[in-house]
Enzyme design. Structure first.
Site, PDB file in Angstrom:
ATOM      1  N   GLU A 261       0.846  -1.201   0.000  1.00 26.62           N
ATOM      2  CA  GLU A 261       0.000   0.000   0.000  1.00 26.62           C
ATOM      3  C   GLU A 261       0.881   1.251   0.000  1.00 26.62           C
ATOM      4  OE1 GLU A 261      -3.438   1.053   0.088  1.00 26.62           O
ATOM      5  OE2 GLU A 261      -2.377   2.979   0.131  1.00 26.62           O
TER       6      GLU A 261
ATOM      7  N   ASP B 270     -22.098   4.989  -9.044  1.00 29.53           N
ATOM      8  CA  ASP B 270     -20.639   5.043  -9.156  1.00 29.53           C
ATOM      9  C   ASP B 270     -20.132   5.940 -10.284  1.00 29.53           C
ATOM     10  OD1 ASP B 270     -20.565   3.217  -7.112  1.00 29.53           O
ATOM     11  OD2 ASP B 270     -19.390   1.707  -8.184  1.00 29.53           O
TER      12      ASP B 270
ATOM     13  N   HIS C 195     -30.710  -7.809  26.523  1.00 29.95           N
ATOM     14  CA  HIS C 195     -29.562  -8.490  27.103  1.00 29.95           C
ATOM     15  C   HIS C 195     -29.693  -9.985  26.917  1.00 29.95           C
ATOM     16  CE1 HIS C 195     -26.333  -9.414  29.889  1.00 29.95           C
ATOM     17  NE2 HIS C 195     -27.132 -10.320  30.441  1.00 29.95           N
TER      18      HIS C 195
HETATM   19  P1  FAD Z   1     -22.861  -0.909 -11.189  1.00 27.31           P
HETATM   20  O1  FAD Z   1     -23.205  -1.855 -10.137  1.00 27.31           O
HETATM   21  O2  FAD Z   1     -21.467  -0.904 -11.704  1.00 27.31           O
HETATM   22  O3  FAD Z   1     -23.868  -1.211 -12.398  1.00 27.31           O
HETATM   23  C1  FAD Z   1     -23.802  -0.588 -13.613  1.00 27.31           C
HETATM   24  C2  FAD Z   1     -24.351  -1.521 -14.680  1.00 27.31           C
HETATM   25  O4  FAD Z   1     -24.537  -0.783 -15.870  1.00 27.31           O
HETATM   26  C3  FAD Z   1     -23.425  -2.661 -15.018  1.00 27.31           C
HETATM   27  O5  FAD Z   1     -24.074  -3.902 -14.830  1.00 27.31           O
HETATM   28  C4  FAD Z   1     -23.083  -2.449 -16.501  1.00 27.31           C
HETATM   29  O6  FAD Z   1     -23.004  -3.654 -17.221  1.00 27.31           O
HETATM   30  C5  FAD Z   1     -24.240  -1.609 -16.969  1.00 27.31           C
HETATM   31  N1  FAD Z   1     -23.912  -0.741 -18.105  1.00 27.31           N
HETATM   32  C6  FAD Z   1     -22.873   0.115 -18.214  1.00 27.31           C
HETATM   33  N2  FAD Z   1     -22.950   0.786 -19.376  1.00 27.31           N
HETATM   34  C7  FAD Z   1     -24.050   0.353 -20.009  1.00 27.31           C
HETATM   35  C8  FAD Z   1     -24.651   0.682 -21.250  1.00 27.31           C
HETATM   36  N3  FAD Z   1     -24.157   1.614 -22.056  1.00 27.31           N
HETATM   37  N4  FAD Z   1     -25.786   0.019 -21.608  1.00 27.31           N
HETATM   38  C9  FAD Z   1     -26.322  -0.925 -20.778  1.00 27.31           C
HETATM   39  N5  FAD Z   1     -25.787  -1.266 -19.605  1.00 27.31           N
HETATM   40  C10 FAD Z   1     -24.670  -0.632 -19.223  1.00 27.31           C
HETATM   41  N6  FAD Z   1     -20.488  -1.800  -2.214  1.00 27.31           N
HETATM   42  C11 FAD Z   1     -21.151  -1.907  -1.058  1.00 27.31           C
HETATM   43  O7  FAD Z   1     -21.974  -1.054  -0.751  1.00 27.31           O
HETATM   44  N7  FAD Z   1     -20.938  -2.957  -0.206  1.00 27.31           N
HETATM   45  C12 FAD Z   1     -20.032  -3.930  -0.469  1.00 27.31           C
HETATM   46  O8  FAD Z   1     -19.863  -4.863   0.319  1.00 27.31           O
HETATM   47  C13 FAD Z   1     -19.308  -3.852  -1.693  1.00 27.31           C
HETATM   48  N8  FAD Z   1     -18.412  -4.795  -2.004  1.00 27.31           N
HETATM   49  C14 FAD Z   1     -17.768  -4.727  -3.207  1.00 27.31           C
HETATM   50  C15 FAD Z   1     -16.852  -5.718  -3.521  1.00 27.31           C
HETATM   51  C16 FAD Z   1     -16.186  -5.698  -4.732  1.00 27.31           C
HETATM   52  C17 FAD Z   1     -15.215  -6.796  -5.064  1.00 27.31           C
HETATM   53  C18 FAD Z   1     -16.467  -4.647  -5.664  1.00 27.31           C
HETATM   54  C19 FAD Z   1     -15.784  -4.616  -7.000  1.00 27.31           C
HETATM   55  C20 FAD Z   1     -17.364  -3.647  -5.348  1.00 27.31           C
HETATM   56  C21 FAD Z   1     -18.021  -3.675  -4.121  1.00 27.31           C
HETATM   57  N9  FAD Z   1     -18.932  -2.673  -3.761  1.00 27.31           N
HETATM   58  C22 FAD Z   1     -19.580  -2.753  -2.551  1.00 27.31           C
HETATM   59  C23 FAD Z   1     -19.219  -1.511  -4.638  1.00 27.31           C
HETATM   60  C24 FAD Z   1     -20.533  -1.697  -5.391  1.00 27.31           C
HETATM   61  O9  FAD Z   1     -20.467  -2.877  -6.154  1.00 27.31           O
HETATM   62  C25 FAD Z   1     -20.818  -0.499  -6.285  1.00 27.31           C
HETATM   63  O10 FAD Z   1     -20.726   0.682  -5.531  1.00 27.31           O
HETATM   64  C26 FAD Z   1     -22.206  -0.578  -6.903  1.00 27.31           C
HETATM   65  O11 FAD Z   1     -22.346  -1.748  -7.668  1.00 27.31           O
HETATM   66  C27 FAD Z   1     -22.499   0.654  -7.760  1.00 27.31           C
HETATM   67  O12 FAD Z   1     -23.764   0.551  -8.318  1.00 27.31           O
HETATM   68  P2  FAD Z   1     -24.141   1.262  -9.701  1.00 27.31           P
HETATM   69  O13 FAD Z   1     -25.552   0.887  -9.949  1.00 27.31           O
HETATM   70  O14 FAD Z   1     -23.749   2.677  -9.659  1.00 27.31           O
HETATM   71  O15 FAD Z   1     -23.191   0.593 -10.808  1.00 27.31           O
END
Ligand code: FAD
Length: 474
Positions: free
Chosen positions: A210, A321, A453
């Site tokens: 890290e 995200d 408790h």
């Molecule tokens: P995403 O989940 O990334 O979904 C976006 C979707 O959009 C994807 O399926 C993609 O295929 C689709 N997409 C993209 N562009 C297009 C397009 N042009 N047309 C059609 N579809 C499209 N978060 C937590 O809160 N708790 C946890 O324990 C946790 N653990 C994690 C562990 C790992 C290993 C990882 C990698 C992440 C983890 N996260 C966790 C983070 C979490 O997964 C994300 O914050 C969350 O999935 C974000 O949601 P989202 O809907 O913004 O995007």
């Protein structure tokens, strides 16, 4: 030729942000569609994130407990206790399949039209869906409102090529074919530490490299980060902090990693069987063609929005995200609901000062609200109170006494400003802290609320009490 279909709301991306927004929009009476190109719903979280990682964390923890602790818990096991990687992965895949399939059913139940394909902007109101399934025709969706929820992807490390075999990202680390003897991980954030925990429990010698001098990433209270590193070290994880990775190269079935001590400049190298690159995630919008209609991006490639999740084009919103804020599933979900409520009635609400974060190690680490460093920087006077699980009766009966609950409260009013927990079930317990902060509770409010408790949550109550009084059991 493409058939044009009209919808009130079209959501691009079926992750926790997108699928929740789509269901909410349909529930509020909008003719809603959701486009997802992965082939299954639930996004990163359900397919290659939160869910598979928690399945592996839970079962690897059980294995480790049985192997190392069963006898002292009064369970004698004859023969060798061994991990069965095939079944471990199968259990993970079953959880993922059931949950992603569950969302498809929820779409049907709520009347959300699901398009399996890539969505891209044709113009401000029209989206082209290129289907992933053969024989399905391309469609054009005309929408009054559009919500972009395209999520994120692992950030690559310059010069290090991920082959998902020896050099993996988080997706590869969730699906290793064998238990590596040596696993090196670049990045001591939550994803790196969770995956490190899984493989260390299964027998890998894990080294975390890290760049920062503390683990846990942004938001983790410094005292908590230190204590976390201590317990992970005890579990066998090795740490190289303040270490700047220079290169990593696959040589046959090994990976050679070179890094520099940021303080002394000394260059060191290690070999591993597998290297996990876990240096964070970056917004994902490839193939969306959003630039062509004037959607604005910042320097980090996040889609720029206002406080109502609106992009430069007010009928196009963006959540999760791919835009600002913590990359967490529940944050994306909250935004999905709020964005739709803004469409419906002009107001929605997410409290960004109260988004819990959880690391699902054992013990778990969880926090919400402010940490000490943030309050110091803001010049806010605060008091802290701490209660250790070693003095909690339920933790004792469970033989699971590592960690503590730490409260940070306003020095004058005792209003709860932040709660930081290391301990068994910290991820569940943090919900009580969220409620306290949301409703402006003081530490005394929590102390005067009767807690059952014997439960771990009594440690929560007593930690609140230590802010303004002496605890009873410590
Ligand atoms: P995403 O989940 O990334 O979904 C976006 C979707 O959009 C994807 O399926 C993609 O295929 C689709 N997409 C993209 N562009 C297009 C397009 N042009 N047309 C059609 N579809 C499209 N978060 C937590 O809160 N708790 C946890 O324990 C946790 N653990 C994690 C562990 C790992 C290993 C990882 C990698 C992440 C983890 N996260 C966790 C983070 C979490 O997964 C994300 O914050 C969350 O999935 C974000 O949601 P989202 O809907 O913004 O995007």
């Amino acid at each position: 030729l493409s058939a044009t279909k009209k919808h009130d709301v079209v959501v691009i991306g079926g992750g926790p942000g997108g699928y929740v927004a789509a269901i909410k929009a349909a529930q509020l009476g909008y003719n809603t569609a959701c486009i997802e190109k992965r082939g299954s719903l639930g996004g990163t979280c359900l397919n290659v994130g939160c869910i598979p990682s928690k399945a592996l964390l839970n079962n690897s923890h059980l294995y480790h407990e049985i192997k190392t602790e069963s006898s002292k818990r009064g369970i004698d096991i004859e023969g060798e206790v061994k991990p069965n990687l095939g079944n471990l992965m199968k259990a993970k895949d079953t959880a993922v399949k059931q949950l992603t399939g569950g969302i498809e059913m929820l779409f049907k139940k709520n009347g959300v039209t699901y398009y399996k394909g890539n969505g891209s902007f044709v113009d401000e109101h029209n989206i082209k869906v290129e289907p992933i399934e053969k024989g399905v025709e391309e469609s054009i969706l005309e929408a009054s409102n559009i919500i972009i929820a395209t999520g994120s992807e692992p950030t690559p490390f310059p010069g290090i090529e991920v082959d998902q075999e020896r050099i993996v990202d988080s997706t590869g680390a969730l699906a290793l074919k064998e238990i590596p003897k040596k696993l090196a991980i670049i990045g001591g954030g939550i994803i790196g530490l969770e995956m490190g925990s899984v493989w260390a429990r299964l027998g890998s010698e894990v080294t975390i490299i890290e760049y920062q001098t503390a683990i846990g990433g942004a938001g983790m209270d410094a005292e908590v980060a230190k204590a976390t590193q201590k317990f992970l070290k005890k579990q066998g994880l090795n740490f190289q902090l303040g270490a700047k990775v220079k290169s990593a190269t696959r040589v046959g079935d090994e990976v050679d990693i070179e890094y520099e001590d940021a303080k002394t400049g000394e260059v060191k190298s290690i070999k591993s069987d597998v290297l996990l690159v876990a240096v964070g995630r970056r917004p994902y919008s490839a193939g969306l063609n959003a630039e062509s209609i004037g959607i604005e991006f910042d320097q980090k490639k996040r889609i720029v929005i206002d406080s109502e999740y609106k992009t430069k084009l007010p009928h196009i919103q963006c959540i999760g995200d791919v835009t600002f804020g913590a990359m967490l599933a529940h944050k994306a979900e909250e935004e999905g609901i709020a964005a739709v409520e803004f469409i419906k009635n002009g107001h929605g609400h997410v409290n960004y000062g109260n988004i819990p974060a959880v690391m699902y190690s054992h013990p778990e680490v969880a926090w919400t609200g402010k940490n000490e460093e943030e309050l110091k920087a803001a010049g806010i006077k605060y008091k802290t109170g701490k209660f250790p699980f070693v003095a909690n009766s339920r933790a004792k009966t469970n033989m699971d006494t590592e960690g503590f609950v730490k409260f940070i409260a306003d020095a004058e009013t005792q209003r709860v400003l932040g709660v930081h927990i290391i301990g068994p079930n910290a991820g569940e317990m943090i919900a009580e802290a969220g409620l306290a902060i949301e409703y402006g509770a003081s530490c005394e409010d929590i102390y005067r609320t009767c807690h059952a408790h014997p439960t771990l949550s009594e440690a929560f109550k007593e930690a609140a009490m230590t802010v303004f009084d002496k605890p009873i059991n410590y």
